[in-house]
Design a protein around this motif. Sequence first.
Motif, PDB file in Angstrom:
ATOM      1  N   GLY A  21      44.873  73.020  55.767  1.00 24.46           N
ATOM      2  CA  GLY A  21      45.108  72.248  56.970  1.00 24.46           C
ATOM      3  C   GLY A  21      44.468  72.829  58.197  1.00 24.46           C
ATOM      4  N   GLY A  22      44.101  74.089  58.204  1.00 22.87           N
ATOM      5  CA  GLY A  22      43.640  74.723  59.419  1.00 22.87           C
ATOM      6  C   GLY A  22      42.154  74.737  59.597  1.00 22.87           C
ATOM      7  N   VAL A  23      41.439  73.893  58.977  1.00 20.76           N
ATOM      8  CA  VAL A  23      39.993  73.934  59.053  1.00 20.76           C
ATOM      9  C   VAL A  23      39.485  73.195  60.279  1.00 20.76           C
ATOM     10  CG1 VAL A  23      37.893  73.244  57.895  1.00 20.76           C
ATOM     11  CG2 VAL A  23      39.830  74.036  56.575  1.00 20.76           C
ATOM     12  N   LEU A  24      38.583  73.831  60.989  1.00 31.11           N
ATOM     13  CA  LEU A  24      37.950  73.188  62.139  1.00 31.11           C
ATOM     14  C   LEU A  24      36.467  73.091  61.840  1.00 31.11           C
ATOM     15  CD1 LEU A  24      37.799  72.116  65.013  1.00 31.11           C
ATOM     16  CD2 LEU A  24      37.541  74.474  65.768  1.00 31.11           C
ATOM     17  N   VAL A  25      35.941  71.914  61.921  1.00 31.63           N
ATOM     18  CA  VAL A  25      34.520  71.729  61.691  1.00 31.63           C
ATOM     19  C   VAL A  25      33.819  71.925  63.024  1.00 31.63           C
ATOM     20  CG1 VAL A  25      32.762  70.138  60.915  1.00 31.63           C
ATOM     21  CG2 VAL A  25      35.009  70.129  59.844  1.00 31.63           C
ATOM     22  N   GLY A  43      41.490  65.853  58.023  1.00 33.50           N
ATOM     23  CA  GLY A  43      42.308  64.932  57.251  1.00 33.50           C
ATOM     24  C   GLY A  43      43.458  65.672  56.590  1.00 33.50           C
ATOM     25  N   SER A  44      44.068  65.035  55.613  1.00 29.84           N
ATOM     26  CA  SER A  44      45.194  65.635  54.891  1.00 29.84           C
ATOM     27  C   SER A  44      44.784  65.949  53.459  1.00 29.84           C
ATOM     28  CB  SER A  44      46.399  64.697  54.899  1.00 29.84           C
ATOM     29  OG  SER A  44      46.908  64.581  56.212  1.00 29.84           O
ATOM     30  N   TRP A  45      45.383  67.032  52.937  1.00 29.42           N
ATOM     31  CA  TRP A  45      45.017  67.554  51.621  1.00 29.42           C
ATOM     32  C   TRP A  45      46.243  67.817  50.771  1.00 29.42           C
ATOM     33  CZ3 TRP A  45      39.876  68.197  50.383  1.00 29.42           C
ATOM     34  CH2 TRP A  45      38.981  68.041  51.441  1.00 29.42           C
ATOM     35  N   TRP A  46      46.138  67.519  49.476  1.00 24.69           N
ATOM     36  CA  TRP A  46      47.144  67.847  48.464  1.00 24.69           C
ATOM     37  C   TRP A  46      46.714  69.200  47.923  1.00 24.69           C
ATOM     38  CZ3 TRP A  46      51.450  65.430  46.504  1.00 24.69           C
ATOM     39  CH2 TRP A  46      51.940  65.881  45.267  1.00 24.69           C
ATOM     40  N   SER A  65      47.445  69.257  56.788  1.00 28.39           N
ATOM     41  CA  SER A  65      46.687  68.325  57.623  1.00 28.39           C
ATOM     42  C   SER A  65      45.888  69.095  58.655  1.00 28.39           C
ATOM     43  CB  SER A  65      47.634  67.347  58.323  1.00 28.39           C
ATOM     44  OG  SER A  65      48.322  66.569  57.366  1.00 28.39           O
ATOM     45  N   MET A  66      44.594  68.765  58.737  1.00 29.24           N
ATOM     46  CA  MET A  66      43.675  69.413  59.668  1.00 29.24           C
ATOM     47  C   MET A  66      43.171  68.380  60.661  1.00 29.24           C
ATOM     48  SD  MET A  66      41.653  71.588  56.802  1.00 29.24           S
ATOM     49  CE  MET A  66      41.447  70.144  55.792  1.00 29.24           C
ATOM     50  N   VAL A  71      43.728  72.102  65.161  1.00 29.18           N
ATOM     51  CA  VAL A  71      45.156  72.076  64.833  1.00 29.18           C
ATOM     52  C   VAL A  71      45.327  71.930  63.333  1.00 29.18           C
ATOM     53  CG1 VAL A  71      47.321  70.807  65.103  1.00 29.18           C
ATOM     54  CG2 VAL A  71      45.785  71.100  67.060  1.00 29.18           C
ATOM     55  N   ILE A  72      46.232  72.745  62.756  1.00 28.16           N
ATOM     56  CA  ILE A  72      46.545  72.652  61.344  1.00 28.16           C
ATOM     57  C   ILE A  72      48.062  72.673  61.175  1.00 28.16           C
ATOM     58  CG2 ILE A  72      46.348  75.132  61.079  1.00 28.16           C
ATOM     59  CD1 ILE A  72      45.436  74.637  58.172  1.00 28.16           C
TER      60      ILE A  72
END
Length: 158
Positions: A21-25, A43-46, A65-66, A71-72
């Motif tokens: 969730g904490g990824v910033l592009v 976006g959101s990840w499983w 969610s990123m 923001v994560i």
Amino acid sequence: MTASSIDRRHLVRTAAGVAVGGVLVAGSGVAAASADEHAGLIGSWWLEHSDDAPAPPSPGIAIVSMAPGGVIVANDIRPAGVVRNGSWSGDADHFRAILWAPLAPPTGGADPGSTRVQIQGRLSGGVMVGTAAITGYSPDGTQIFSGTGTFRGTRLRA
């Protein structure tokens, strides 16, 4: 099973979710991700995650969610856990994140302590993979445990 081992597993599970969730592009990747919600890491990840040895694997699932701006948010759902918040940075393929949360849900107004999850990961072929380092702190800020784990995630689609 000790309280520290239970807390450690909870932290590793959270860490995995946080990492995704904490990824910033960064740079042009941010603009592209903002324009297309399915681009990059936004976006959101499983997320499926587990502890590294010597701890038992303790597999779990989190929704991470990123958002643009770094923001994560991560929430363990199997088993249920606390919500973790933090920030992330990176590019279209690699990222790092840091998340914080209470060690456990507060009971009776008592401070349960806190956990910090530091994540490093990458996106390859639409799959997010990475590692997490989890540290638990007592209410006075003393480190009480640490551990590591791994995660693998796929985009959560509506």
